[in-house]
Design a protein around this motif. Structure first.
Motif, PDB file in Angstrom:
ATOM      1  N   ASN A 133      -2.363 -10.261   9.221  1.00 38.12           N
ATOM      2  CA  ASN A 133      -1.207  -9.615   9.844  1.00 38.12           C
ATOM      3  C   ASN A 133      -1.203  -8.103   9.675  1.00 38.12           C
ATOM      4  O   ASN A 133      -0.282  -7.421  10.125  1.00 38.12           O
ATOM      5  CB  ASN A 133       0.090 -10.197   9.263  1.00 38.12           C
ATOM      6  N   GLY A 134      -2.228  -7.579   8.975  1.00 38.04           N
ATOM      7  CA  GLY A 134      -2.311  -6.143   8.771  1.00 38.04           C
ATOM      8  C   GLY A 134      -1.419  -5.610   7.672  1.00 38.04           C
ATOM      9  O   GLY A 134      -1.189  -4.398   7.579  1.00 38.04           O
ATOM     10  N   ASP A 135      -0.917  -6.494   6.805  1.00 37.40           N
ATOM     11  CA  ASP A 135      -0.036  -6.082   5.720  1.00 37.40           C
ATOM     12  C   ASP A 135      -0.798  -5.739   4.440  1.00 37.40           C
ATOM     13  O   ASP A 135      -0.187  -5.315   3.451  1.00 37.40           O
ATOM     14  CB  ASP A 135       0.986  -7.187   5.425  1.00 37.40           C
ATOM     15  N   ALA A 136      -2.089  -5.962   4.438  1.00 36.91           N
ATOM     16  CA  ALA A 136      -2.940  -5.601   3.303  1.00 36.91           C
ATOM     17  C   ALA A 136      -4.325  -5.269   3.836  1.00 36.91           C
ATOM     18  O   ALA A 136      -4.726  -5.748   4.908  1.00 36.91           O
ATOM     19  CB  ALA A 136      -3.021  -6.731   2.278  1.00 36.91           C
ATOM     20  N   SER A 137      -5.045  -4.449   3.095  1.00 38.15           N
ATOM     21  CA  SER A 137      -6.389  -4.029   3.511  1.00 38.15           C
ATOM     22  C   SER A 137      -7.461  -4.992   3.040  1.00 38.15           C
ATOM     23  O   SER A 137      -8.463  -5.206   3.723  1.00 38.15           O
ATOM     24  CB  SER A 137      -6.695  -2.633   2.956  1.00 38.15           C
ATOM     25  N   CYS A 138      -7.261  -5.544   1.847  1.00 32.52           N
ATOM     26  CA  CYS A 138      -8.251  -6.447   1.278  1.00 32.52           C
ATOM     27  C   CYS A 138      -7.598  -7.304   0.207  1.00 32.52           C
ATOM     28  O   CYS A 138      -6.474  -7.024  -0.234  1.00 32.52           O
ATOM     29  CB  CYS A 138      -9.442  -5.683   0.701  1.00 32.52           C
ATOM     30  N   CYS A 139      -8.314  -8.340  -0.190  1.00 35.54           N
ATOM     31  CA  CYS A 139      -7.833  -9.252  -1.226  1.00 35.54           C
ATOM     32  C   CYS A 139      -8.919  -9.436  -2.277  1.00 35.54           C
ATOM     33  O   CYS A 139     -10.112  -9.501  -1.937  1.00 35.54           O
ATOM     34  CB  CYS A 139      -7.457 -10.599  -0.615  1.00 35.54           C
ATOM     35  N   VAL A 140      -8.500  -9.515  -3.532  1.00 34.16           N
ATOM     36  CA  VAL A 140      -9.416  -9.821  -4.632  1.00 34.16           C
ATOM     37  C   VAL A 140      -8.821 -10.987  -5.406  1.00 34.16           C
ATOM     38  O   VAL A 140      -7.702 -10.891  -5.927  1.00 34.16           O
ATOM     39  CB  VAL A 140      -9.628  -8.614  -5.563  1.00 34.16           C
ATOM     40  N   ALA A 141      -9.548 -12.095  -5.470  1.00 38.97           N
ATOM     41  CA  ALA A 141      -9.050 -13.304  -6.131  1.00 38.97           C
ATOM     42  C   ALA A 141     -10.190 -13.980  -6.879  1.00 38.97           C
ATOM     43  O   ALA A 141     -11.344 -13.571  -6.772  1.00 38.97           O
ATOM     44  CB  ALA A 141      -8.449 -14.262  -5.108  1.00 38.97           C
TER      45      ALA A 141
END
Length: 327
Positions: A133-141
């Motif tokens: 949705n464009g609410d974050a640039s990237c995820c780290v999990a």
């Protein structure tokens, strides 16, 4: 036995450069700081104290805006540093929108609207939906979640890049005088020729983005240009044919043994017509066994420092950590 001397010095074919994992990571930090105001990193596992410390570091060093997902509602305000955003998927105003988005993405696979809502509540899926949705640039999990769970959310929601069907990983192997990319070392057990081609494309792009040099890709085999005949060799050659049929912007060679890929005089002798043999910086292994074994041997016996595995081939960055990771 392998030794440090067993690996050719890169200055034979590269300009002299000085690398270390510390200096390399520092260069990445400097690049991140330039765009920190617009970079938003979502961290789904806020129940892990290491993740909260990571968020604090991102703010303190002005590397990005961190976003913590607190699905339990137990994260205390006192534990959250200023500058860190915190959201609970269950009470987030975007939940209905994310549910509809997930349903649209997965309904052809049999997902119901109720099933979509339940999945959207999962922090791994909520984070992936933030990316979409464009609410974050990237995820780290992955500090607590398994690799299978992390990659499942990434592949089902973020999905592979246009033109690719394969999500894979690359390892950055840092030597004193260069960085090599090894792929795939952590995802695809026995890739098909089509998947090998996808891995090569993703690895070339990763190398260019992270190292800042033109990728020279080798599709590795136990055979060089017809020295052996086997179905495994045929697969690597077929991957090369697939690459030639695609619009790519990097040089590569298929069916190269490892020495022909990285040792200039051997590359010239075994593959005299190749523009990259002997000077390759991206090594694509024929299967997961070869790639995983190779990077660990090179790390332990040749003294290279391994960074990764880095997930590649997705539309947006969704990275998987080892559960033994440090802050």
């Amino acid at each position: 036995m392998l030794s440090r001397a067993s690996f050719p010095r890169a200055q034979q074919v590269y300009s002299k450069r000085c690398f270390s994992s510390k200096s390399f990571v520092e260069r990445l930090r400097q690049k991140a700081a330039v765009s920190h105001a617009t970079t938003r990193v979502v961290l789904p596992e806020s129940q892990d104290p290491r993740v909260v410390k990571c968020a604090s570091t991102l703010v303190k060093e002005q590397l990005a805006t961190p976003i913590l997902l607190d699905s339990s509602g137990k994260l205390r305000a006192a534990d959250v540093p200023a500058g860190v955003e915190v959201y609970n998927p269950a009470s987030d105003s975007r939940l209905d929108k994310y549910t509809e988005l997930l349903y649209a993405i997965r309904k052809s696979k049999g997902l119901t609207q109720e099933g979509a809502k339940q999945l959207a509540l999962d922090p791994l899926y909520f984070a992936a939906l933030m990316l979409c949705n464009g609410d974050a640039s990237c995820c780290v999990a992955g500090s607590e979640a398994s690799t299978a769970d992390v990659l499942r959310a990434a592949m089902q929601v973020v999905r592979p890049k246009e033109g690719l069907r394969t999500v894979s990983t690359t390892m950055l192997m840092v030597f004193p005088d260069r960085v090599l990319s090894f792929a795939d070392c952590g995802a695809i057990q026995n890739p098909t020729a089509e998947q090998l081609a996808d891995i090569a494309i993703s690895s070339a792009l990763s190398h260019k983005l992270l190292i800042g040099e033109a990728p020279r890709v080798a599709l590795l085999s136990h055979s060089t240009k017809g020295s052996a005949s086997h179905d495994d060799v045929s697969k690597v050659k077929a991957a090369g044919d697939i690459l030639r049929s695609r619009s790519i912007d990097f040089e590569f060679e298929d069916e190269l043994q490892a020495d022909a890929a990285i040792v200039p005089n051997i590359g010239k002798k075994k593959a005299p017509g190749s523009s990259v043999a002997g000077s390759c910086n991206v090594l694509v292994f024929p299967d997961l066994d070869a790639g995983n074994i190779a990077y660990k041997l090179v790390e332990r016996l040749a003294g290279a420092e391994a960074i990764g595995p880095l997930v590649q081939g997705l539309r947006k960055p969704y990275m998987d950590l080892s559960r033994g990771c440090s802050v």
